[in-house]
Every structure is written in C-alpha cells, then in structure tokens.
Enzyme design. Structure first.
Site, PDB file in Angstrom:
ATOM      1  N   ARG A 179      33.373 141.426   5.939  1.00 50.82           N
ATOM      2  CA  ARG A 179      32.518 142.323   6.723  1.00 50.82           C
ATOM      3  C   ARG A 179      31.284 142.615   5.875  1.00 50.82           C
ATOM      4  O   ARG A 179      31.397 143.245   4.836  1.00 50.82           O
ATOM      5  CB  ARG A 179      33.318 143.599   7.027  1.00 50.82           C
ATOM      6  N   LYS A 190      29.026 147.877  -1.558  1.00 54.90           N
ATOM      7  CA  LYS A 190      29.735 149.068  -2.041  1.00 54.90           C
ATOM      8  C   LYS A 190      29.346 149.362  -3.483  1.00 54.90           C
ATOM      9  O   LYS A 190      28.913 148.482  -4.225  1.00 54.90           O
ATOM     10  CB  LYS A 190      31.244 148.916  -1.811  1.00 54.90           C
TER      11      LYS A 190
HETATM   12  N1  PMM Z   1      33.917 149.779   5.238  1.00 54.29           N
HETATM   13  C1  PMM Z   1      33.096 150.627   5.872  1.00 54.29           C
HETATM   14  C2  PMM Z   1      33.213 150.820   7.265  1.00 54.29           C
HETATM   15  N2  PMM Z   1      34.149 150.151   7.980  1.00 54.29           N
HETATM   16  N3  PMM Z   1      35.912 148.590   8.068  1.00 54.29           N
HETATM   17  C3  PMM Z   1      36.748 147.756   7.444  1.00 54.29           C
HETATM   18  N4  PMM Z   1      37.686 147.090   8.148  1.00 54.29           N
HETATM   19  N5  PMM Z   1      36.668 147.542   6.096  1.00 54.29           N
HETATM   20  C4  PMM Z   1      35.774 148.189   5.309  1.00 54.29           C
HETATM   21  O1  PMM Z   1      35.785 147.973   4.090  1.00 54.29           O
HETATM   22  C5  PMM Z   1      34.867 149.101   5.938  1.00 54.29           C
HETATM   23  C6  PMM Z   1      34.974 149.274   7.346  1.00 54.29           C
HETATM   24  C7  PMM Z   1      32.052 151.367   5.118  1.00 54.29           C
HETATM   25  O2  PMM Z   1      30.928 150.596   4.894  1.00 54.29           O
HETATM   26  P1  PMM Z   1      29.548 150.743   5.741  1.00 54.29           P
HETATM   27  O3  PMM Z   1      29.218 152.213   5.780  1.00 54.29           O
HETATM   28  O4  PMM Z   1      28.561 149.930   4.997  1.00 54.29           O
HETATM   29  O5  PMM Z   1      29.767 150.205   7.114  1.00 54.29           O
END
Ligand code: PMM
Length: 291
Positions: A250, A204
């Site tokens: 994650r 992020k």
């Molecule tokens: N961040 C993203 C997408 N899904 N789900 C959860 N539970 N927590 C998060 O912080 C989260 C998520 C966005 O990140 P990406 O685009 O790199 O997947």
C-alpha cells in the site's frame, strides 16, 4: 495498492485530496501510474487525530469510490466502520481494508461475512483506546503472528471465510521503528500463516531515519526526513515485500513502487535454474566420470 486519503490530516499527504474532485483525479493518476487497486479512506489514524463522524466519513468516501469504480478501476475502502464499508461496497468497492481487523465496529465481521468481500485484517494493539501507548513486545514477529491468527479464528467464528482474509502486520501501528524493522526482516513468519499479506510501509516515520548518506547530516536520532522524501526508501520496502512473497503493498508513490516491482519481475524472469547441488554432489565432480 495506491493510497487515496480523503482526509484533512493524514501524516503523509494531509489535506491534499480532501476535495472529492481532487481525490478522484489523484486516484486516476495513481491508476495511470500502474496501481492495480485504489485504497480510498476518509479517516486518518494519525495519533491524536479526532475521528470524523460516520456521516462525515460517508460524505468523504462514497462519491470518490463511486467515481473511481465507475471508471472501471478496482477500489478498496479503508474504514473501521461497517456502515461505511457497506456503502462503499454498494458504490462499487471490491475490498474492505480495516486497520482494526474488525475490532473497532462489532458489526464489521457480520457485514464482511454477508457480503463475501475480501477483507484486510491489520494488526493494531491498543486501537482507538490509546494508540500512543508505548508498545511492548518480547518477540514482535511471533506475537503479531499469534495475534493475527487469533483474529482469523475469531472472524471465522463470526462467519468470515479464511479465503476472504488478507493479513497486514500493521507497520507503525502500536509499533516503534525497531518493531517495524524486525517485522520487515521476519516477514516470512507472517506469510507462513498461509494467507495473502499486504504491507503498508509507505512514507512511515521509521523510513525517515536511515543511516546518513555521505555528507548529509546524521539523522537516526534526530528529526526524521519529511514524509514525501521517504519514497525511495518506500520503493525499497516494496522490493523486499515482493521478494518475500507478499500479495500487495500500500503506497503513496505508485510509479516508484511499480519500478521496484518491475526489477523483481525481471530478476525472476532471468533467474537461471541452477542444478540441485545435492544432485551434483552424488554425480561426482564435474569431469570426474568413472572415478
Ligand atoms: N496505514 C495507514 C492507513 N491504512 N491500511 C493498511 N492495511 N495498512 C497500513 O499500514 C495502513 C493502512 C496509515 O498511513 P496513511 O496515513 O499514509 O494512509
């Protein structure tokens, strides 16, 4: 939890795994690197991105879930739509990860309640209405905690059991860099709710603005480093999460996080059990028997 984004426009790995064959291969590679769970998502939540139709999201997600679950891997589905969650569960997913915490689709709480699937409830103010709105918090940790607790109560009313719920403070979702850092520093307060916590810091933007290295250009106020260059900082947040007692992280770069978690595991295994300082005190100074 390894990230498998089957999307054309995710901020961190946009478009690389849109083709289902490539997404499945990527999921398998993350599992080989030590991911315990693979999070398959077909919708990017990047500010300004347009939502795919439900049919499009189903087309992206279901074949990938089916193939990975068919390999015996544990799969979660990252979706805000009950119909997508239901199809993914039928295809073998074992967990629903909803960045809206069940708010985006009113059918989601009922689906989660009826299936009994574990459910990630992420904190996100503003949601789809205005995700780019400037967030304001007087005390971000206390407010995120209170709002997550409200979601748990509302979901309980809809029949979702507390035991199904995993909480996520939602770093970067209606939060600026300062809020993200404060939440990382105050993770104990989110854990004090008493439910498992998932942390999503991976790549992020706030991790692209660290204090400059010697000789490197100063970047805190400038352009953040590109997303793939944030993996070392991501692994450091995984260590912080493990030390705080989070349930999962994650991440995109599973290998680096595995090593970070390995460091924490070895530290725990080798920690000496120190005598209780109070007990030492009441026994008197070492070597001072009888005085
Ligand atoms: N961040 C993203 C997408 N899904 N789900 C959860 N539970 N927590 C998060 O912080 C989260 C998520 C966005 O990140 P990406 O685009 O790199 O997947």
């Amino acid at each position: 939890m390894g990230i498998v984004n089957v999307t054309p426009d995710s901020f961190s790995d946009g478009g690389r795994w849109l083709d289902p064959t490539a997404a499945v291969a990527h999921g398998r590679a993350l599992a080989a690197q030590g991911a315990d769970l693979l999070d398959v998502g077909g919708e990017s939540t990047r500010p300004g991105s347009t939502r795919p139709s439900e049919a499009e999201e189903l087309d992206r997600v279901v074949p990938v879930v089916e193939a990975l679950a068919g390999d015996g891997l544990l799969v979660s589905v990252d979706t805000m739509r009950a119909a997508v969650a239901a199809a993914a569960l039928r295809a073998g997913a074992v967990l629903v990860n909803d960045v809206s915490g069940g708010l985006a689709d009113e059918a989601m709480p009922e689906l989660v309640a009826s299936t009994g699937a574990p459910f990630v409830v992420m904190h996100w103010r503003g949601l789809l209405t205005d995700p780019s709105a400037e967030p304001h918090y007087d005390d971000v940790v206390a407010e995120v905690r209170a709002e997550l607790e409200q979601r748990v109560d509302a979901l309980a009313t809809a029949g979702v059991s507390r035991g199904q719920i995993i909480l996520d403070p939602g770093l970067g979702f209606s939060k600026d860099a300062g809020h993200n850092w404060t939440l990382l520093a105050g993770m104990e307060e989110i854990l004090a709710i008493g439910l498992p916590v998932l942390l999503g810091a991976s790549r992020k933007r706030f991790l692209g603005r660290l204090p400059a290295r010697p000789g490197a250009p100063v970047n805190p106020g400038g352009t953040p480093t590109p997303a793939p260059e944030r993996d070392a900082a991501t692994a450091a947040t995984s260590l912080l999460a493990a030390q705080a007692g989070c349930w999962a992280v994650r991440v995109h770069d599973v290998a680096a996080t595995r090593d970070a978690l390995g460091v924490e595991e070895m530290r725990r295994r080798h920690a000496r059990t120190h005598p209780n300082p109070t007990a030492l005190h009441t026994r008197g100074p070492v070597g001072g028997a009888g005085r």
